[in-house]
Design an enzyme around this catalytic site. Structure first.
Site, PDB file in Angstrom:
ATOM      1  N   HIS A 450      38.715  13.620  75.500  1.00 42.06           N
ATOM      2  CA  HIS A 450      40.152  14.141  75.507  1.00 42.06           C
ATOM      3  C   HIS A 450      40.723  14.421  76.967  1.00 42.06           C
ATOM      4  CE1 HIS A 450      43.294  17.035  74.134  1.00 42.06           C
ATOM      5  NE2 HIS A 450      43.246  17.649  75.482  1.00 42.06           N
ATOM      6  N   GLU A 451      39.714  15.127  77.569  1.00 50.36           N
ATOM      7  CA  GLU A 451      39.905  15.335  79.201  1.00 50.36           C
ATOM      8  C   GLU A 451      39.955  14.253  79.902  1.00 50.36           C
ATOM      9  OE1 GLU A 451      41.329  18.018  79.773  1.00 50.36           O
ATOM     10  OE2 GLU A 451      40.608  19.499  77.991  1.00 50.36           O
ATOM     11  N   HIS A 455      43.870  12.801  78.924  1.00 47.29           N
ATOM     12  CA  HIS A 455      44.707  13.034  80.120  1.00 47.29           C
ATOM     13  C   HIS A 455      44.541  12.015  81.270  1.00 47.29           C
ATOM     14  CE1 HIS A 455      45.877  16.646  77.776  1.00 47.29           C
ATOM     15  NE2 HIS A 455      45.087  17.034  78.130  1.00 47.29           N
ATOM     16  N   GLU A 509      49.287  16.767  74.627  1.00 42.20           N
ATOM     17  CA  GLU A 509      47.811  17.227  74.074  1.00 42.20           C
ATOM     18  C   GLU A 509      47.704  16.163  72.704  1.00 42.20           C
ATOM     19  OE1 GLU A 509      45.655  19.315  74.964  1.00 42.20           O
ATOM     20  OE2 GLU A 509      46.946  19.663  76.825  1.00 42.20           O
TER      21      GLU A 509
END
Length: 715
Positions: A450-451, A455, A509
Site C-alpha cells: 500500500h505505502e 502511494h 487511499e
C-alpha cells in the site's frame, strides 16, 4: 435525537487500551541519539494543544479538565469519587471517556470524525468540577459548559465534522458558522494564485463578510523578508468574492510553536549528520515564521536522510480531517529502526521496478523512472496526533515526490499491538483459526505494498507551464478506459487535491489499497516477505496469508458502514469509505467469489464467505478493473468520471443502511488507543518512562507529559 440514535455516540465501554513497547529499542541508542529523539518527542507533544484546537472548540478545555482531576488527586480516583459523592460506576465511565479522549486528542474520533460522549451523566462532571477548584476554573477560563461534553441534540449534524454550511462542525474554520464551502474553495484558489500553501492555516469569516487567514507561527508578525506570499498581508478578492478582503494573521498557536521551535533547535544540536541538522534548521524556520516553503525544504532533506537510527517527521502533515482536504493536522513522529524487519521492506523496494509493470496500466501512466525510496520498519516512541497509522508514505507534496522522492515507513509496534481476547466479527468459524494466525502477517504485506507501490506509483499528466507538457501533447496517451486519446490533464498550477477536492484523500487511499490487493496476489512478493518460495499455490502458507488479506479487507468493508452517517449520508473516514467500495468490488465480481452469508433476518449471524480458490482469477480481475479506472482518472485529471465512479462505488443503499449498519453497530469493537512512553532529560542524560495499558496509565502518561499549564517536565 432519540435514545437509539444517541447510543451510537457513547464512548467505548471499555476502550481497548494497549501499550507501545519501546524500551529495548530506546535503550540501544547512544546518548546523543537519545537526546535527539527526546527533543523531537518534546516538540511533537508540545503540539498537543494545536491538535485539540483543530478538533473542536471545547477539546482544549476537556483536556485540561481531565488533567486537573488527575493532578489534584494524583491518580487516586476512589478519593475523588468519595469527595465528589459519585458512584464507582460513574467514575469508571468517566475514566473510559477520558481514555478515549486522550487516545484521540479530542472529543471527535480520530478515525471516523464523529463526536463521542461520556456514558456517565452530566451530574458526574459537575460533581468533579465542584470537588476540584482547578477543574472548575478550566471550564470558566474557556467558557465551556458541562453540556459541551455531551450531544448537540438540537443540532445533530454537529455530531460530525464537516463543512459548517452543511450544519457540521469544523475547527479549521473557527467562529465562522456561516462560511460556505464555495467561499472556502474560492479562498483556496486565491491562495494557489499567490503560491501560499494552506496546510498550516485556519480560515475565519468576519461579521463584515471578509476573511482572515490564520497562519500557524511562533511570531505574531510576518518575518522581515515577508511571508511565502510576499510582503503584502491584505488582499482584495475577485470572482464570486468580489468586494471582499483577505487578511493574513500570523501567530496562530504562537506559544506552542515558539516552544516547539526551541526543542527543534536543541534536536539539531544532537543531529547525527549535516542533513539532519539542516532539516531541523528548516523545521525551526517554518514553525517560527509560518513558512511552508521552509517546511517543504525540511521534507526534501528528510527524504535524503537515508537509514537514520532515529526517524522523525513533524509538522502539519495530513489533511483528512479538513472537509476541504487542504488544511492539515499537527502530528509528530519519533521512532527507532527495526533492522531485521527493515530488510524485508528493502527487498520489496529492490523488487519494485519489476513489480510496477504488473499493474493494470501502460507506462504512459507511470513515472518515467522509479526512485527507490527509503523503506523502514520502525518502533514508535512518539506519535502525537489524533491517531496512529500502521504505515506512512510522505511527503504529500507531489512536486517533491516527483523530483526528490519519498519515504515509506511501517510502524511495527503499532501493527503488532493487540489486546487479549479481541473479538473478530464477520469471520466464519471455519476461517477463524487461519485468520487469527495469519492476519498480522497479511496486514504487514498489505501495508508494505500500500505505502510503497500504492502511494508510490502513478504519473500526473500535466501542462507543467504554458505550452510545456510532461507527455506528448501532439500524440496523447491512449486511455485504456475509452480506447481513445486522453482528453483531460492537469493545467499549470493544478494539483491532484486541488482538482479532486474533498474526496481526493479517500479516492487515493482506495487506489493504494487496490494496488495492495492486486499485487498481494503475486507469490513472488509474498516470498519477499518470507511466505513461500514463490510457487503459486493458494493452499500453502503464502496462500493463507493472501486469503487472510482478502478476508481482512472484506471484513473491514462490512465494518466500514459504522463510519457512514445515515442522516447526512456522509462518510466520516477516508480509509473505511475506500474499504467499503472494495468489498462492493468483491461482491460484484460474481461467480460466487464473495457473498455475505446469513440466516437470521436481523443479520445477527452475518459473516463474509469467500472462495479462496477464486482470488487469483475472479477476485484479482475485478480488483484490477476497478483499480485501472481509478488510476487513469487520477492521472488524467478526469474529475467528473472519477467522482461518478467513486460516488457509485461508495453509495450506501437502503439494505446496507437499515439492515447491515445496525448489526455492525451492535457488534462493533472499540478501536485501539495507545499508551505512549515519556522521555525526560536530566544532567544531559535521557530517561524513559513507560506506563501500564489501563485507563489510569493513559491519563497518568498525559499528566506527566508537560503540556498542561504550570507543569514542569523532569524526573
Amino acid at each position: 435525537m432519540d435514545k437509539q440514535s444517541l447510543s451510537q455516540y457513547y464512548a467505548d465501554g471499555p476502550p481497548t487500551v494497549v501499550t507501545l513497547p519501546i524500551k529495548s529499542h530506546f535503550e540501544a541508542l547512544t546518548d546523543q541519539q537519545k537526546l535527539y529523539a527526546h527533543h523531537v518527542s518534546r516538540a511533537a507533544f508540545l503540539g498537543t494543544r494545536i491538535v485539540l484546537r483543530q478538533v473542536s472548540p471545547e477539546s482544549e478545555a476537556i483536556f485540561d479538565f481531565i488533567i486537573a482531576l488527575q493532578q489534584a488527586y494524583h491518580g487516586q480516583w476512589p478519593d475523588l469519587q468519595k469527595d465528589a459523592g459519585t458512584s464507582e460506576q460513574a467514575v469508571k465511565e468517566f475514566l473510559e471517556y477520558a481514555t478515549q479522549f486522550l487516545g484521540n486528542l479530542g472529543n471527535y474520533k480520530g478515525f471516523g470524525d464523529s463526536k463521542f460522549i461520556p456514558r456517565c451523566p452530566p451530574e458526574t462532571i459537575e460533581a468533579f468540577a465542584s470537588a476540584v477548584p482547578k477543574a472548575k476554573e478550566v471550564l470558566l477560563k474557556y467558557k465551556v459548559s458541562v453540556a459541551a461534553f455531551y450531544a448537540t441534540t438540537d443540532e445533530p449534524a454537529k455530531m460530525h465534522l464537516g463543512f459548517p454550511d452543511k450544519g457540521h462542525l469544523s475547527a479549521y474554520y473557527p467562529e465562522s458558522p456561516d462560511i460556505t464551502q464555495d467561499e472556502i474553495e474560492q479562498i483556496s484558489a486565491f491562495m494557489a494564485e499567490k503560491k501560499l500553501l494552506p496546510e498550516n492555516t485556519r480560515l475565519t469569516k468576519t461579521k463584515e463578510g471578509d476573511f482572515q487567514l490564520l497562519i500557524a507561527s511562533g511570531l505574531s508578525k510576518p518575518p522581515p523578508e515577508g511571508s511565502d506570499a510576499g510582503p503584502d498581508t491584505k488582499f482584495d478578492l475577485g470572482g464570486r468574492l468580489q468586494g471582499k478582503k483577505l487578511e493574513l494573521i500570523f501567530g496562530d498557536h504562537l506559544e506552542e510553536l515558539a516552544k516547539i521551535a526551541l526543542h527543534i533547535k536543541k534536536a539539531g544540536l544532537n543531529a547525527a549528520n549535516d542533513t539532519q541538522k539542516q532539516m531541523m534548521d528548516e523545521y525551526a524556520k517554518s514553525f517560527g515564521s509560518g513558512s511552508l516553503n521552509a517546511f517543504k525544504e525540511s521534507q526534501k532533506l528528510w527524504v535524503k536522510d537515508i537509514g537514520p537510527m532515529v526517524e522523525t517527521n513533524i509538522g502539519f502533515i495530513e489533511t483528512y480531517r479538513d472537509p476541504a482536504n487542504v488544511r492539515a493536522e499537527w502530528e509528530g513522529l519519533v521512532a527507532m529502526v527495526n533492522k531485521e524487519r527493515t530488510q524485508a521492506f528493502q527487498k520489496l523496494v529492490d523488487a519494485a521496478p519489476s513489480m510496477i509493470p504488473k499493474l493494470p496500466w501502460a507506462k504512459d501512466f507511470e513515472k518515467d523512472t522509479f526512485s527507490a525510496p527509503d523503506f523502514t520498519s520502525l518502533e514508535v516512541l512518539t506519535f502525537n496526533g489524533s491517531g496512529i497509522p500502521a504505515g506512512i508514505n510522505i511527503p504529500n507534496y507531489d512536486d517533491i515526490r516527483q523530483a526528490v522522492g519519498f519515504k515509506n515507513v511501517s510502524l511495527g509496534n503499532v501493527l503488532s499491538a493487540k489486546a487479549p481476547n479481541e473479538p473478530i466479527p464477520f469471520i466464519r468459524p471455519e476461517d477463524l483459526e487461519l485468520y487469527q494466525t495469519t492476519r498480522d502477517q497479511a496486514f504487514e504485506v498489505q501495508v508494505g505494498i500500500h505505502e510503497l507501490l500504492g502511494h508510490g506509483t502513478g504519473k500526473l499528466l500535466q501542462e507543467t507551464s504554458p505550452g510545456e507538457y510532461n507527455f506528448d501533447a501532439s500524440d496523447p496517451p491512449i486511455s485504456p478506459i475509452t480506447n481513445k486519446p486522453i482528453a483531460t490533464y492537469y493545467k499549470p498550477g493544478q494539483t491532484w487535491s486541488s482538482v479532486f477536492g474533498g474526496f481526493s484523500a479517500s479516492y487515493e487511499e482506495c487506489r493504494a489499497e487496490l494496488v495492495a490487493m492486486a499485487l498481494s496476489c503475486d507469490f513472488e512478493i509474498l516470498r519477499i516477505f518470507g511466505f513461500g518460495d514463490g510457487t503459486v499455490d493458494v493452499k500453502n502458507k503464502a496462500g493463507d496469508v493472501l486469503y487472510a488479506g482478502y478476508l481482512s479487507m472484506a471484513r473491514a468493508g462490512i465494518a466500514a458502514v459504522e463510519f457512514w452517517d445515515p442522516k447526512s449520508r456522509k462518510w466520516g473516514q477516508a480509509h473505511m469509505q475506500a474499504r467499503f467500495s472494495i468489498l462492493k468490488t468483491f461482491l460484484e465480481a460474481g461467480e460466487g467469489f464473495t457473498v455475505l452469508d446469513y440466516s437470521q433476518d436481523d443479520l445477527s449471524d452475518l459473516t463474509v464467505k469467500m472462495d479462496k480458490e477464486k482470488i487469483l482469477t475472479v477476485g484479482r480481475k475485478a480488483v484490477e478493473e476497478y483499480l485501472q479506472k481509478l488510476h487513469v482518472f487520477k492521472c488524467t485529471a478526469a474529475y467528473e468520471a472519477g467522482k461518478k465512479l467513486y460516488d457509485d462505488m461508495t453509495d450506501v443503499d437502503e439494505w446496507w443502511a437499515n439492515k447491515v449498519r445496525p448489526e455492525v453497530l451492535r457488534r462493533k469493537t472499540p478501536r485501539k488507543v495507545f499508551v505512549q512512553a515519556n522521555t525526560y532529560e536530566k544532567d544531559g542524560k535521557v530517561e524513559l518512562r513507560e506506563y501500564e495499558p489501563t485507563n489510569e496509565g493513559m491519563i497518568r502518561s498525559w499528566s506527566e507529559r508537560g503540556v498542561y499549564p504550570e507543569v514542569v517536565v523532569g524526573i
